[in-house]
Design a protein around this motif. Sequence first.
Motif, PDB file in Angstrom:
ATOM      1  N   THR A 181       1.176  -0.703  -0.159  1.00 37.18           N
ATOM      2  CA  THR A 181       0.199  -0.113  -0.077  1.00 37.18           C
ATOM      3  C   THR A 181       0.963   1.395   0.457  1.00 37.18           C
ATOM      4  N   GLU A 182       0.503   2.501  -0.055  1.00 37.21           N
ATOM      5  CA  GLU A 182       0.903   3.732  -0.661  1.00 37.21           C
ATOM      6  C   GLU A 182       0.616   4.332   0.580  1.00 37.21           C
ATOM      7  N   PRO A 183       1.912   4.978   0.788  1.00 36.43           N
ATOM      8  CA  PRO A 183       1.665   5.964   2.532  1.00 36.43           C
ATOM      9  C   PRO A 183       0.913   6.544   2.246  1.00 36.43           C
ATOM     10  N   SER A 184       0.508   7.076   3.556  1.00 33.01           N
ATOM     11  CA  SER A 184      -0.842   7.415   3.780  1.00 33.01           C
ATOM     12  C   SER A 184      -0.843   8.708   4.857  1.00 33.01           C
ATOM     13  N   LYS A 185      -0.674   9.533   3.971  1.00 32.87           N
ATOM     14  CA  LYS A 185      -0.997  10.841   5.932  1.00 32.87           C
ATOM     15  C   LYS A 185      -1.516  10.475   6.697  1.00 32.87           C
ATOM     16  N   THR A 186      -3.073  10.133   6.445  1.00 32.93           N
ATOM     17  CA  THR A 186      -4.492  10.085   6.684  1.00 32.93           C
ATOM     18  C   THR A 186      -4.192   9.126   7.607  1.00 32.93           C
ATOM     19  N   THR A 187      -3.628   8.142   7.072  1.00 31.96           N
ATOM     20  CA  THR A 187      -3.018   6.936   8.445  1.00 31.96           C
ATOM     21  C   THR A 187      -2.112   7.421   9.172  1.00 31.96           C
ATOM     22  N   GLY A 188      -1.278   7.680   8.425  1.00 36.25           N
ATOM     23  CA  GLY A 188       0.135   8.305   9.359  1.00 36.25           C
ATOM     24  C   GLY A 188      -0.512   9.163  10.361  1.00 36.25           C
ATOM     25  N   ASN A 189      -1.470  10.107  10.666  1.00 36.03           N
ATOM     26  CA  ASN A 189      -1.883  10.760  11.355  1.00 36.03           C
ATOM     27  C   ASN A 189      -3.030  10.007  12.534  1.00 36.03           C
ATOM     28  N   TYR A 190      -3.231   9.211  12.161  1.00 35.56           N
ATOM     29  CA  TYR A 190      -4.270   8.443  12.778  1.00 35.56           C
ATOM     30  C   TYR A 190      -3.358   7.561  13.730  1.00 35.56           C
ATOM     31  N   ASP A 191      -2.903   6.589  13.173  1.00 38.05           N
ATOM     32  CA  ASP A 191      -1.258   5.736  13.866  1.00 38.05           C
ATOM     33  C   ASP A 191      -0.564   6.483  15.238  1.00 38.05           C
ATOM     34  N   TYR A 192      -0.157   7.592  14.426  1.00 39.37           N
ATOM     35  CA  TYR A 192       0.464   8.663  15.647  1.00 39.37           C
ATOM     36  C   TYR A 192      -0.382   8.728  16.497  1.00 39.37           C
ATOM     37  N   ALA A 193      -1.661   9.093  15.461  1.00 36.24           N
ATOM     38  CA  ALA A 193      -2.251  10.079  17.303  1.00 36.24           C
ATOM     39  C   ALA A 193      -2.785   8.681  18.659  1.00 36.24           C
ATOM     40  N   VAL A 194      -3.404   7.684  17.869  1.00 34.73           N
ATOM     41  CA  VAL A 194      -3.171   6.230  18.776  1.00 34.73           C
ATOM     42  C   VAL A 194      -2.343   5.844  19.516  1.00 34.73           C
ATOM     43  N   GLY A 195      -0.934   5.939  18.921  1.00 37.79           N
ATOM     44  CA  GLY A 195      -0.132   5.717  19.697  1.00 37.79           C
ATOM     45  C   GLY A 195       0.340   6.685  20.515  1.00 37.79           C
ATOM     46  N   SER A 196       0.126   7.634  20.554  1.00 40.18           N
ATOM     47  CA  SER A 196       0.507   8.349  21.634  1.00 40.18           C
ATOM     48  C   SER A 196      -0.135   8.290  22.770  1.00 40.18           C
ATOM     49  N   ILE A 197      -2.200   8.479  22.681  1.00 42.36           N
ATOM     50  CA  ILE A 197      -3.069   7.497  23.442  1.00 42.36           C
ATOM     51  C   ILE A 197      -2.984   6.490  24.036  1.00 42.36           C
ATOM     52  N   LYS A 198      -2.225   5.512  23.597  1.00 41.63           N
ATOM     53  CA  LYS A 198      -1.093   4.406  24.504  1.00 41.63           C
ATOM     54  C   LYS A 198      -0.276   4.609  25.203  1.00 41.63           C
ATOM     55  N   GLU A 199       0.611   5.544  24.547  1.00 42.10           N
ATOM     56  CA  GLU A 199       1.050   5.785  25.587  1.00 42.10           C
ATOM     57  C   GLU A 199       1.216   6.014  26.396  1.00 42.10           C
ATOM     58  N   THR A 200       0.604   7.178  26.629  1.00 41.50           N
ATOM     59  CA  THR A 200       0.131   8.196  27.733  1.00 41.50           C
ATOM     60  C   THR A 200      -0.931   7.363  28.356  1.00 41.50           C
ATOM     61  N   ILE A 201      -1.209   7.187  28.549  1.00 39.73           N
ATOM     62  CA  ILE A 201      -2.496   6.533  29.048  1.00 39.73           C
ATOM     63  C   ILE A 201      -1.399   4.494  30.042  1.00 39.73           C
ATOM     64  N   GLY A 202      -0.708   4.007  29.048  1.00 38.41           N
ATOM     65  CA  GLY A 202       0.518   2.991  29.523  1.00 38.41           C
ATOM     66  C   GLY A 202       0.910   3.645  30.694  1.00 38.41           C
ATOM     67  N   ASN A 203       1.838   5.039  30.179  1.00 38.35           N
ATOM     68  CA  ASN A 203       2.527   5.512  31.375  1.00 38.35           C
ATOM     69  C   ASN A 203       1.869   5.557  32.763  1.00 38.35           C
ATOM     70  N   VAL A 204       0.680   6.278  32.536  1.00 37.23           N
ATOM     71  CA  VAL A 204      -0.119   6.821  33.244  1.00 37.23           C
ATOM     72  C   VAL A 204      -0.635   6.284  34.270  1.00 37.23           C
ATOM     73  N   VAL A 205      -0.856   4.407  34.226  1.00 40.50           N
ATOM     74  CA  VAL A 205      -1.229   3.179  34.320  1.00 40.50           C
ATOM     75  C   VAL A 205       0.081   2.426  34.811  1.00 40.50           C
ATOM     76  N   GLY A 206       0.839   2.901  34.258  1.00 42.16           N
ATOM     77  CA  GLY A 206       1.865   1.982  34.859  1.00 42.16           C
ATOM     78  C   GLY A 206       1.652   0.930  34.010  1.00 42.16           C
ATOM     79  N   ALA A 207       1.708   0.342  33.063  1.00 41.08           N
ATOM     80  CA  ALA A 207       1.386  -0.458  32.202  1.00 41.08           C
ATOM     81  C   ALA A 207       2.308  -0.135  30.592  1.00 41.08           C
TER      82      ALA A 207
END
Length: 101
Positions: free
Chosen positions: A5-31
């Motif tokens: 598949t071709e690289p996509s700005k939309t998919t890239g932004n989505y993965d960045y946002a979701v990943g950042s949220i997961k990272e923050t939640i993981g850091n907050v709860v110690g996971a």
Amino acid sequence: MSDTTEPSKTTGNYDYAVGSIKETIGNVVGAESLAQAGSEQAAKGDAEYKLAQTQEYAEGTADRVGGKIDRIIGAATGDSSREAGGLAQETKGKAQQAANS
């Protein structure tokens, strides 16, 4: 099997946002595993966005150069239709470059 598949700005932004949220939640709860997975997903998204941006800039460059050539040939030969088409393509290329710089 490779991903074709071709690289996509939309998919890239989505993965960045979701990943950042997961990272923050993981850091907050110690996971740590969630934080690590989120960090990796955010990095992947950022890389995909930048790759798509670079690819679109290159496409804009090709349009700009091709349009300029058609515009010059049209002007030199008196072909106003080719000249106008070249100008339109050149303008499109400039806009695409500006949107991806």
